[in-house]
Every structure is written in C-alpha cells, then in structure tokens.
Design a protein around this motif. Structure first.
Motif, PDB file in Angstrom:
ATOM      1  N   GLN A  68       0.698  -0.959  -0.039  1.00 25.99           N
ATOM      2  CA  GLN A  68      -0.093  -0.054   0.002  1.00 25.99           C
ATOM      3  C   GLN A  68       0.980   1.067  -0.026  1.00 25.99           C
ATOM      4  O   GLN A  68       0.601   2.216  -0.842  1.00 25.99           O
ATOM      5  N   HIS A  69       1.857   1.197   0.858  1.00 19.77           N
ATOM      6  CA  HIS A  69       2.928   2.413   0.890  1.00 19.77           C
ATOM      7  C   HIS A  69       3.504   2.625  -0.326  1.00 19.77           C
ATOM      8  O   HIS A  69       3.548   3.816  -0.723  1.00 19.77           O
ATOM      9  N   ILE A  70       3.948   1.471  -1.176  1.00 21.47           N
ATOM     10  CA  ILE A  70       4.744   1.855  -2.305  1.00 21.47           C
ATOM     11  C   ILE A  70       3.759   2.338  -3.442  1.00 21.47           C
ATOM     12  O   ILE A  70       4.086   3.253  -4.186  1.00 21.47           O
ATOM     13  N   GLN A 115      -2.260   6.801   9.514  1.00 24.41           N
ATOM     14  CA  GLN A 115      -2.376   5.241   9.965  1.00 24.41           C
ATOM     15  C   GLN A 115      -1.218   4.395   9.531  1.00 24.41           C
ATOM     16  O   GLN A 115      -0.737   3.464  10.266  1.00 24.41           O
ATOM     17  N   HIS A 116      -0.881   4.686   8.398  1.00 24.52           N
ATOM     18  CA  HIS A 116       0.236   3.669   7.887  1.00 24.52           C
ATOM     19  C   HIS A 116       1.462   3.703   8.880  1.00 24.52           C
ATOM     20  O   HIS A 116       1.775   4.806   9.311  1.00 24.52           O
ATOM     21  N   ILE A 117       1.822   2.514   9.221  1.00 27.68           N
ATOM     22  CA  ILE A 117       3.169   2.205  10.004  1.00 27.68           C
ATOM     23  C   ILE A 117       4.240   1.583   8.968  1.00 27.68           C
ATOM     24  O   ILE A 117       3.882   0.359   8.823  1.00 27.68           O
ATOM     25  N   CYS A 118       5.242   2.368   8.883  1.00 25.55           N
ATOM     26  CA  CYS A 118       6.190   1.727   8.014  1.00 25.55           C
ATOM     27  C   CYS A 118       6.640   0.540   8.633  1.00 25.55           C
ATOM     28  O   CYS A 118       6.749   0.513  10.012  1.00 25.55           O
ATOM     29  N   ASN A 119       7.306  -0.322   8.029  1.00 20.42           N
ATOM     30  CA  ASN A 119       7.579  -1.671   8.574  1.00 20.42           C
ATOM     31  C   ASN A 119       9.020  -2.170   8.056  1.00 20.42           C
ATOM     32  O   ASN A 119       9.670  -1.325   7.170  1.00 20.42           O
ATOM     33  N   LYS A 120       9.317  -3.391   8.358  1.00 19.50           N
ATOM     34  CA  LYS A 120      11.008  -3.751   7.810  1.00 19.50           C
ATOM     35  C   LYS A 120      10.804  -3.755   5.902  1.00 19.50           C
ATOM     36  O   LYS A 120      11.907  -3.417   5.568  1.00 19.50           O
ATOM     37  N   TYR A 121       9.602  -3.966   5.363  1.00 21.25           N
ATOM     38  CA  TYR A 121       9.785  -3.978   3.881  1.00 21.25           C
ATOM     39  C   TYR A 121       9.906  -2.255   3.490  1.00 21.25           C
ATOM     40  O   TYR A 121      10.548  -2.406   2.596  1.00 21.25           O
ATOM     41  N   CYS A 122       9.108  -1.507   4.121  1.00 20.86           N
ATOM     42  CA  CYS A 122       9.266   0.023   3.653  1.00 20.86           C
ATOM     43  C   CYS A 122      10.825   0.426   3.914  1.00 20.86           C
ATOM     44  O   CYS A 122      11.450   0.989   3.069  1.00 20.86           O
ATOM     45  N   GLU A 123      11.254  -0.173   5.079  1.00 26.93           N
ATOM     46  CA  GLU A 123      12.773   0.227   5.171  1.00 26.93           C
ATOM     47  C   GLU A 123      13.696  -0.395   4.268  1.00 26.93           C
ATOM     48  O   GLU A 123      14.718   0.361   3.954  1.00 26.93           O
TER      49      GLU A 123
HETATM   50 ZN   LIG Z   1       5.761   2.335   4.848  1.00 34.42          ZN
END
Ligand SMILES: [Zn+2]
Length: 135
Positions: A68-70, A115-123
């Motif tokens: 979703q973030h990307i 609402q979105h919380i970045c996670n290990k994939y975002c990082e």
């Molecule tokens: Zn993210």
C-alpha cells in the motif's frame, strides 16, 4: 485473478482480434469469508494489519501494508489498494462520482498518511515515510 475477454462473433468472422473485442473483465475466485481457513489481514477501513504481532500471518500483513505504501508513494498520494484479499481501489474522488463503489472509503484514504506504520519492508526498500514523501 484472471482477465476474460469477449469477442463479437455476429459478423461471422470467428477470428478474435482487437476489432472484434466487445468487453474485458477481471475475474476473481469467490472467497468464502465464512470458511475457518479465511483470514483477513488488512481491510479497507484501516491501513494497519488486523493481526496481532505474534500471529504467524503477521509477516504477510506487513508485506501487504508495504505494498500500500509503495503504491501510494509511486502514485504521488493519488491511490492505493486495500482490502487485499478482495482488492479495493482507494482514492479521494471529488463530487459524487465514486466509480470504485462503496468500498472506496474516502475518509480512510485521507487517513492513510496518519495510519500507515512503516515496517521492515518499507525500510528495506528505503521508502520515505509517508510524511517525508510530501504526499
Ligand atoms: Zn511504509
């Protein structure tokens, strides 16, 4: 999910080509949401995983939230997919022209950056946080 196309055979020409194309459909398997095997990991009412951190499927939920973030980042904050087991396009649409149905929850779309919380994939993909990206 598959793509199905229908062609006009009324002309007597049985060769399908772009000029005989009538309609194109996205076809998806019916999901039995009453089945005990069905697990909803993200829905269109919130941008955070529905599963607890210790759930074995939590990693999948994190990955789907990353997608979703990307999508949000690559489209300059215009759109992302949610309710990923039964995909729903989420975007803000002005006026009453909600062409993506009732599942396009405009309020949730506007809350995505909060609402979105970045996670290990975002990082790992070095995505800027939603706030850093300026969208
Ligand atoms: Zn993210």
């Amino acid at each position: 999910m598959s793509v199905a196309v229908s062609h006009d055979q009324a002309s007597g020409n049985n060769v399908a080509n772009t000029s005989s194309l009538l309609r194109t459909y996205l076809v998806e398997e019916v999901i039995d949401t009453d089945s005990e095997d069905f697990v909803k990991v993200v829905h269109n009412g919130n941008a955070v995983p529905l599963l607890a951190l210790e759930d074995p499927l939590y990693n999948i939920a994190q990955f789907l939230c990353f997608t979703q973030h990307i999508q949000y980042f690559k489209n300059d904050g215009a759109v992302f997919l949610s309710d990923l087991q039964d995909p729903q396009i989420m975007m803000e649409i002005s006026g009453n022209k909600n062409i993506f149905g009732d599942g396009n929850v405009g309020k949730v779309f506007t809350l995505f950056p909060k609402q979105h919380i970045c996670n290990k994939y975002c990082e790992w993909f070095k995505l800027p946080t939603v706030k850093e990206s300026g969208v």
